[in-house]
Design a protein around this motif. Sequence first.
Motif, PDB file in Angstrom:
ATOM      1  N   ASP A 157      84.149  -6.504  20.521  1.00  0.00           N
ATOM      2  CA  ASP A 157      82.981  -6.019  19.797  1.00  0.00           C
ATOM      3  C   ASP A 157      83.125  -4.521  19.538  1.00  0.00           C
ATOM      4  OD1 ASP A 157      80.505  -5.868  18.608  1.00  0.00           O
ATOM      5  OD2 ASP A 157      79.369  -5.947  20.488  1.00  0.00           O
ATOM      6  N   PRO A 158      84.005  -4.139  18.596  1.00  0.00           N
ATOM      7  CA  PRO A 158      84.289  -2.717  18.391  1.00  0.00           C
ATOM      8  C   PRO A 158      83.075  -1.907  17.946  1.00  0.00           C
ATOM      9  CG  PRO A 158      85.256  -4.051  16.634  1.00  0.00           C
ATOM     10  CD  PRO A 158      84.799  -4.996  17.696  1.00  0.00           C
ATOM     11  N   THR A 159      82.126  -2.530  17.246  1.00  0.00           N
ATOM     12  CA  THR A 159      80.939  -1.803  16.791  1.00  0.00           C
ATOM     13  C   THR A 159      79.837  -1.777  17.838  1.00  0.00           C
ATOM     14  OG1 THR A 159      79.949  -3.785  15.792  1.00  0.00           O
ATOM     15  CG2 THR A 159      81.444  -2.478  14.414  1.00  0.00           C
ATOM     16  N   GLY A 160      79.983  -2.559  18.913  1.00  0.00           N
ATOM     17  CA  GLY A 160      78.951  -2.610  19.947  1.00  0.00           C
ATOM     18  C   GLY A 160      77.703  -3.331  19.527  1.00  0.00           C
ATOM     19  N   ALA A 161      77.791  -4.178  18.493  1.00  0.00           N
ATOM     20  CA  ALA A 161      76.608  -4.879  17.987  1.00  0.00           C
ATOM     21  C   ALA A 161      75.999  -5.801  19.034  1.00  0.00           C
ATOM     22  CB  ALA A 161      76.970  -5.674  16.730  1.00  0.00           C
ATOM     23  N   PHE A 162      76.842  -6.387  19.894  1.00  0.00           N
ATOM     24  CA  PHE A 162      76.346  -7.331  20.893  1.00  0.00           C
ATOM     25  C   PHE A 162      76.308  -6.727  22.290  1.00  0.00           C
ATOM     26  CE2 PHE A 162      76.994 -10.275  17.505  1.00  0.00           C
ATOM     27  CZ  PHE A 162      76.185 -11.365  17.777  1.00  0.00           C
ATOM     28  N   THR A 163      76.240  -5.399  22.378  1.00  0.00           N
ATOM     29  CA  THR A 163      76.179  -4.762  23.694  1.00  0.00           C
ATOM     30  C   THR A 163      74.977  -5.252  24.487  1.00  0.00           C
ATOM     31  OG1 THR A 163      77.274  -2.779  22.849  1.00  0.00           O
ATOM     32  CG2 THR A 163      76.027  -2.562  24.902  1.00  0.00           C
ATOM     33  N   ASN A 164      73.839  -5.360  23.826  1.00  0.00           N
ATOM     34  CA  ASN A 164      72.617  -5.855  24.465  1.00  0.00           C
ATOM     35  C   ASN A 164      72.126  -7.147  23.827  1.00  0.00           C
ATOM     36  OD1 ASN A 164      72.329  -3.540  26.235  1.00  0.00           O
ATOM     37  ND2 ASN A 164      71.706  -2.381  24.409  1.00  0.00           N
ATOM     38  N   GLY A 165      73.018  -7.841  23.136  1.00  0.00           N
ATOM     39  CA  GLY A 165      72.602  -9.035  22.417  1.00  0.00           C
ATOM     40  C   GLY A 165      73.431 -10.252  22.749  1.00  0.00           C
ATOM     41  N   SER A 166      72.996 -11.407  22.246  1.00  0.00           N
ATOM     42  CA  SER A 166      73.709 -12.662  22.480  1.00  0.00           C
ATOM     43  C   SER A 166      73.306 -13.690  21.438  1.00  0.00           C
ATOM     44  CB  SER A 166      73.392 -13.212  23.881  1.00  0.00           C
ATOM     45  OG  SER A 166      72.016 -13.561  23.981  1.00  0.00           O
ATOM     46  N   LEU A 167      74.168 -14.679  21.285  1.00  0.00           N
ATOM     47  CA  LEU A 167      73.885 -15.853  20.465  1.00  0.00           C
ATOM     48  C   LEU A 167      73.772 -17.037  21.411  1.00  0.00           C
ATOM     49  CD1 LEU A 167      73.641 -17.219  17.651  1.00  0.00           C
ATOM     50  CD2 LEU A 167      76.128 -17.561  17.755  1.00  0.00           C
ATOM     51  N   ALA A 168      72.662 -17.774  21.349  1.00  0.00           N
ATOM     52  CA  ALA A 168      72.423 -18.856  22.306  1.00  0.00           C
ATOM     53  C   ALA A 168      72.189 -20.180  21.592  1.00  0.00           C
ATOM     54  CB  ALA A 168      71.223 -18.526  23.200  1.00  0.00           C
ATOM     55  N   PHE A 169      72.721 -21.249  22.179  1.00  0.00           N
ATOM     56  CA  PHE A 169      72.461 -22.620  21.749  1.00  0.00           C
ATOM     57  C   PHE A 169      71.773 -23.337  22.911  1.00  0.00           C
ATOM     58  CE2 PHE A 169      76.056 -21.228  19.283  1.00  0.00           C
ATOM     59  CZ  PHE A 169      75.848 -21.772  18.018  1.00  0.00           C
ATOM     60  N   ARG A 170      70.515 -23.683  22.723  1.00  0.00           N
ATOM     61  CA  ARG A 170      69.794 -24.398  23.772  1.00  0.00           C
ATOM     62  C   ARG A 170      69.652 -25.864  23.372  1.00  0.00           C
ATOM     63  NH1 ARG A 170      64.490 -25.987  25.301  1.00  0.00           N
ATOM     64  NH2 ARG A 170      64.168 -25.869  27.566  1.00  0.00           N
ATOM     65  N   VAL A 171      70.181 -26.742  24.197  1.00  0.00           N
ATOM     66  CA  VAL A 171      70.151 -28.180  23.944  1.00  0.00           C
ATOM     67  C   VAL A 171      69.165 -28.825  24.907  1.00  0.00           C
ATOM     68  CG1 VAL A 171      71.517 -30.286  23.759  1.00  0.00           C
ATOM     69  CG2 VAL A 171      72.578 -28.063  23.314  1.00  0.00           C
ATOM     70  N   GLN A 172      68.272 -29.637  24.374  1.00  0.00           N
ATOM     71  CA  GLN A 172      67.311 -30.352  25.213  1.00  0.00           C
ATOM     72  C   GLN A 172      67.249 -31.811  24.791  1.00  0.00           C
ATOM     73  OE1 GLN A 172      63.258 -28.885  25.158  1.00  0.00           O
ATOM     74  NE2 GLN A 172      62.641 -30.182  26.876  1.00  0.00           N
ATOM     75  N   ALA A 173      67.412 -32.703  25.756  1.00  0.00           N
ATOM     76  CA  ALA A 173      67.300 -34.142  25.506  1.00  0.00           C
ATOM     77  C   ALA A 173      65.882 -34.601  25.810  1.00  0.00           C
ATOM     78  CB  ALA A 173      68.303 -34.901  26.374  1.00  0.00           C
ATOM     79  N   PHE A 174      65.468 -35.691  25.170  1.00  0.00           N
ATOM     80  CA  PHE A 174      64.130 -36.236  25.363  1.00  0.00           C
ATOM     81  C   PHE A 174      64.237 -37.697  25.787  1.00  0.00           C
ATOM     82  CE2 PHE A 174      63.706 -33.040  21.943  1.00  0.00           C
ATOM     83  CZ  PHE A 174      62.875 -32.134  22.604  1.00  0.00           C
ATOM     84  N   SER A 175      63.405 -38.067  26.734  1.00  0.00           N
ATOM     85  CA  SER A 175      63.368 -39.460  27.190  1.00  0.00           C
ATOM     86  C   SER A 175      62.093 -40.166  26.745  1.00  0.00           C
ATOM     87  CB  SER A 175      63.472 -39.515  28.719  1.00  0.00           C
ATOM     88  OG  SER A 175      62.431 -38.757  29.322  1.00  0.00           O
ATOM     89  N   THR A 176      61.139 -39.432  26.179  1.00  0.00           N
ATOM     90  CA  THR A 176      59.894 -40.017  25.680  1.00  0.00           C
ATOM     91  C   THR A 176      59.566 -39.407  24.320  1.00  0.00           C
ATOM     92  OG1 THR A 176      58.555 -38.326  26.795  1.00  0.00           O
ATOM     93  CG2 THR A 176      58.983 -40.361  28.012  1.00  0.00           C
ATOM     94  N   SER A 177      58.577 -39.963  23.663  1.00  0.00           N
ATOM     95  CA  SER A 177      58.138 -39.443  22.374  1.00  0.00           C
ATOM     96  C   SER A 177      57.175 -38.280  22.569  1.00  0.00           C
ATOM     97  CB  SER A 177      57.456 -40.546  21.558  1.00  0.00           C
ATOM     98  OG  SER A 177      58.345 -41.613  21.305  1.00  0.00           O
ATOM     99  N   GLY A 178      57.126 -37.394  21.594  1.00  0.00           N
ATOM    100  CA  GLY A 178      56.212 -36.267  21.678  1.00  0.00           C
ATOM    101  C   GLY A 178      56.637 -35.140  20.762  1.00  0.00           C
ATOM    102  N   ARG A 179      56.083 -33.945  21.039  1.00  0.00           N
ATOM    103  CA  ARG A 179      56.410 -32.748  20.262  1.00  0.00           C
ATOM    104  C   ARG A 179      56.602 -31.575  21.212  1.00  0.00           C
ATOM    105  NH1 ARG A 179      55.166 -33.303  14.759  1.00  0.00           N
ATOM    106  NH2 ARG A 179      53.829 -35.095  14.276  1.00  0.00           N
ATOM    107  N   PRO A 180      57.547 -30.682  20.928  1.00  0.00           N
ATOM    108  CA  PRO A 180      57.672 -29.466  21.737  1.00  0.00           C
ATOM    109  C   PRO A 180      56.441 -28.581  21.590  1.00  0.00           C
ATOM    110  CG  PRO A 180      59.653 -29.858  20.425  1.00  0.00           C
ATOM    111  CD  PRO A 180      58.604 -30.805  19.926  1.00  0.00           C
ATOM    112  N   ALA A 181      56.266 -27.665  22.513  1.00  0.00           N
ATOM    113  CA  ALA A 181      55.097 -26.791  22.486  1.00  0.00           C
ATOM    114  C   ALA A 181      55.207 -25.712  21.419  1.00  0.00           C
ATOM    115  CB  ALA A 181      54.895 -26.147  23.859  1.00  0.00           C
TER     116      ALA A 181
END
Length: 318
Positions: A92-116
């Motif tokens: 990261d030569p420009t330091g753009a991600f010094t305090n940052g991140s890219l995240a992938f959050r995966v969540q499985a569901f076992s019942t029907s519904g909607r996230p909050a």
Amino acid sequence: MSGYEKPSRGWGFCALSPVLLSLLMAAPLGLLGEETRQLFEFDSTNMSDAASRPLGKSYPPYSLANFSWNNITDSLDPATLSATFRGHPIRDPTGAFTNGSLAFRVQAFSTSGRPAQPPRLLHSADTCQLEVALVGASPRGNRSLFGLEVATLGQGPGCPSMQEQHSIDDEYAPAVFQLDQLLWGSLPSGFMQWRPVAFSQKRGSRDSAMPCQSSPLQPTLAYLLPQSPIVRAFFKTQDHSCAFNLTFGASTGPGYWDQHYLSWSMLLGVGTPPVDALSPLVLGIMAVALGAPALMLLAGGLLLLLGRKRDSEYQSIN
């Protein structure tokens, strides 16, 4: 995964998703060996609208193949059937991600519904949600837009069909009346759904909503995509793949520049996708809107009948 004797059934359906596997090629399992999945960044200063093509000055993209990712076991939550892959560029030569991140959050569901949290996509059992969040990274422009390349395995010579659904109901995603989806096969055998909206704040709301533009789905050469051993294990050798780009935000309105935050989510599953019914609020409004005129007509008819009855009971003194 230490401490797990048998994987959850919901996790199994998430793992079988070709889109999810393609998106997470560069995540902690170290599956990606080619620079094909990228995080794009554009300068929107001279853009007149979100649908402008080209998207303005393009900065060198971030290749997810060159990201360093966290240990998956540190973020695994058995209670919510979720895990978060969080990474940043190794160099990261420009330091753009010094305090940052890219995240992938995966969540499985076992019942029907909607996230909050919005866009609150309706999910059923054995589906999973993928949320992408860019947090704290320094943009290279004053009003940068970000985009993501999404790839999937094809079935036969063609790509999955991309569809738009429109509704009058926006209770769960205020001011968003559209649902986009990819469908595999005519039955279909699998699906991917998302609302064309992203958010510039962690607690998504109408005030922080940003448009999400998608490019047409195009075939791509198989050798340009990651040759993952997990993909080969589930789907054997695939000679056909398809890809499209998502761009988040517009040159005006809320943007990543507000709080250096961007999130977008989609739903993945097998079989027929869940179908949104009209919400109780909209049904109530429709009942009032349609019922009020009928009640007024009924009341008017009763008053007219009562008036005629009184006239018939009047007797002249002559």
